[in-house]
Design an enzyme around this catalytic site. Structure first.
Site, mmCIF file in Angstrom:
data_model
loop_
_atom_site.group_PDB
_atom_site.id
_atom_site.type_symbol
_atom_site.label_atom_id
_atom_site.label_comp_id
_atom_site.label_asym_id
_atom_site.label_seq_id
_atom_site.Cartn_x
_atom_site.Cartn_y
_atom_site.Cartn_z
ATOM 1 N N GLU A 116 29.290 46.329 44.651
ATOM 2 C CA GLU A 116 30.075 47.029 45.681
ATOM 3 C C GLU A 116 29.525 48.441 45.897
ATOM 4 O O GLU A 116 29.512 48.944 47.022
ATOM 5 C CB GLU A 116 31.560 47.057 45.280
ATOM 6 N N GLU B 8 26.273 39.413 37.771
ATOM 7 C CA GLU B 8 27.375 39.191 38.704
ATOM 8 C C GLU B 8 26.831 38.679 40.040
ATOM 9 O O GLU B 8 26.429 39.481 40.896
ATOM 10 C CB GLU B 8 28.125 40.499 38.944
ATOM 11 N N ASN C 18 37.307 45.594 34.940
ATOM 12 C CA ASN C 18 36.890 46.549 35.974
ATOM 13 C C ASN C 18 37.998 46.596 37.021
ATOM 14 O O ASN C 18 38.118 45.683 37.825
ATOM 15 C CB ASN C 18 35.563 46.092 36.600
ATOM 16 N N TRP C 19 38.765 47.670 36.954
ATOM 17 C CA TRP C 19 39.930 47.751 37.846
ATOM 18 C C TRP C 19 39.561 48.052 39.296
ATOM 19 O O TRP C 19 40.416 47.990 40.179
ATOM 20 C CB TRP C 19 40.882 48.832 37.346
ATOM 21 N N LYS C 20 38.335 48.480 39.555
ATOM 22 C CA LYS C 20 37.932 48.911 40.904
ATOM 23 C C LYS C 20 38.894 50.004 41.388
ATOM 24 O O LYS C 20 39.323 50.814 40.573
ATOM 25 C CB LYS C 20 37.889 47.716 41.866
ATOM 26 N N GLY D 149 35.228 38.412 43.433
ATOM 27 C CA GLY D 149 36.441 38.544 44.231
ATOM 28 C C GLY D 149 36.633 37.436 45.242
ATOM 29 O O GLY D 149 37.466 37.539 46.139
ATOM 30 N N GLY E 70 37.151 41.536 37.191
ATOM 31 C CA GLY E 70 37.812 42.363 38.191
ATOM 32 C C GLY E 70 39.269 41.967 38.346
ATOM 33 O O GLY E 70 40.148 42.421 37.615
ATOM 34 N N GLY E 71 39.539 41.075 39.301
ATOM 35 C CA GLY E 71 40.908 40.690 39.641
ATOM 36 C C GLY E 71 41.784 40.348 38.437
ATOM 37 O O GLY E 71 42.920 40.829 38.320
ATOM 38 N N SER F 45 34.881 36.218 39.372
ATOM 39 C CA SER F 45 36.070 35.351 39.362
ATOM 40 C C SER F 45 36.321 34.687 38.005
ATOM 41 O O SER F 45 36.776 33.546 37.943
ATOM 42 C CB SER F 45 35.977 34.308 40.479
ATOM 43 N N HIS G 41 27.234 48.416 40.211
ATOM 44 C CA HIS G 41 28.064 47.305 40.700
ATOM 45 C C HIS G 41 27.640 46.981 42.131
ATOM 46 O O HIS G 41 27.303 47.878 42.911
ATOM 47 C CB HIS G 41 29.540 47.698 40.639
HETATM 48 C C1 PEP Z 1 33.897 42.623 39.269
HETATM 49 O O1 PEP Z 1 34.572 43.474 39.801
HETATM 50 O O2 PEP Z 1 32.888 42.971 38.668
HETATM 51 C C2 PEP Z 1 34.311 41.209 39.355
HETATM 52 C C3 PEP Z 1 33.606 40.323 38.712
HETATM 53 O O3 PEP Z 1 35.405 40.937 40.113
HETATM 54 P P1 PEP Z 1 36.234 39.545 40.126
HETATM 55 O O4 PEP Z 1 36.469 39.182 38.676
HETATM 56 O O5 PEP Z 1 37.491 39.868 40.833
HETATM 57 O O6 PEP Z 1 35.391 38.540 40.795
#
Ligand code: PEP
Length: 252
Positions: free
Chosen positions: A96, A166, A9-11, A172, A233-234, A212, A94
């Protein structure tokens, strides 16, 4: 054998040019489990990502959709627009989007329905805040989300959804849930799905962990019996890290 999905998930990261370069590099990794891997890009980069991944077997998708087919919804994107780009997946709900863009269980439910009807796999995100977990309310909270999000969706359609657990406190933040915490909640969610529908639907559902996840912790999370993969994500922004997570799944 346990089924896996490793979803990036590039956001709000990566332009079209960057997406094309990423796709070329990822394709060159020749992942043994390419068909169990997908990347969700910002709307403007989806086309370049899809073109770049052509022939690799790796899936691609979006991070949101509107539930109406068309109309006066400035700034929104319809399911038909995603279909035209050939997307296979779409992240829905999500945290966010729930926190910053007023996404609710009601809109999530509508979005699930239009995606399922369009043959696009929804990746439905659920998860509790730190405050809820500290009060011991995480199971009640997450069960409430799952029940509301699947309202009026029949079992045959629910089976087409991927759930991502999540915990908001792990997204993040660099703070990963322990494999035991992640497993407990994924198993719990599977039970909730079985309770709404039946054991076959619960047992067959892909339930991912997100928060993470990185190459150094992926294997210990992915080897848990109720964790079918990751929403990343990251670590999905760097080809080497993302490929290493996919390879960890392939090794199990
Ligand atoms: C996400 O964006 O769904 C996520 C899990 O981000 P991260 O891996 O950066 O915590």
């Amino acid at each position: 054998m346990k089924k896996f999905l490793i979803a990036g998930n590039w956001k709000m990261n990566k332009t079209s040019a960057e997406a094309a370069a990423f796709a070329e590099e990822l394709k060159a990794k020749n992942l043994p489990n390419a068909k169990d891997v997908c990347v969700m890009a910002p709307f403007t980069s989806i086309e370049a990502l899809g073109k770049g991944l052509e022939g690799s077997g790796i899936g691609f998708g979006a991070q949101n959709v509107h539930f109406e087919p068309s109309g006066a919804y400035t700034g929104e994107i319809s399911v038909a627009m995603l279909q035209e780009l050939g997307v296979g997946y779409c992240v829905i709900g999500h945290s966010e989007r729930r926190e910053y863009f007023a996404e609710t269980d009601e809109t999530v439910n509508k979005k699930l329905k239009v995606l399922i009807a369009a043959g696009i796999t929804p990746i439905l995100c659920v998860g509790e805040s730190l405050e809820v977990r500290e009060q011991g309310g995480e199971q009640t909270f997450v069960a409430g989300q799952v029940i509301a999000d699947f309202a009026d969706i029949p079992a045959a359609d629910a089976a087409k959804v991927v759930i991502a657990y999540e915990p908001i406190w792990a997204i993040g933040t660099g703070k990963t849930a322990t494999p035991e915490q992640a497993e407990d909640m994924c198993a719990f969610i599977r039970g909730v799905v079985s309770g709404i529908y039946d054991n076959a639907t619960g047992d067959g559902m892909l339930i991912l962990y997100g928060g993470s996840m990185k190459p150094s912790n992926a294997k210990e999370l992915l080897e848990k019996p109720d964790i079918n993969g990751g929403l990343i994500g990251g670590a999905s922004l760097k080809v080497d890290d993302f490929a290493a997570i996919a390879e960890a799944a392939a090794s199990l």
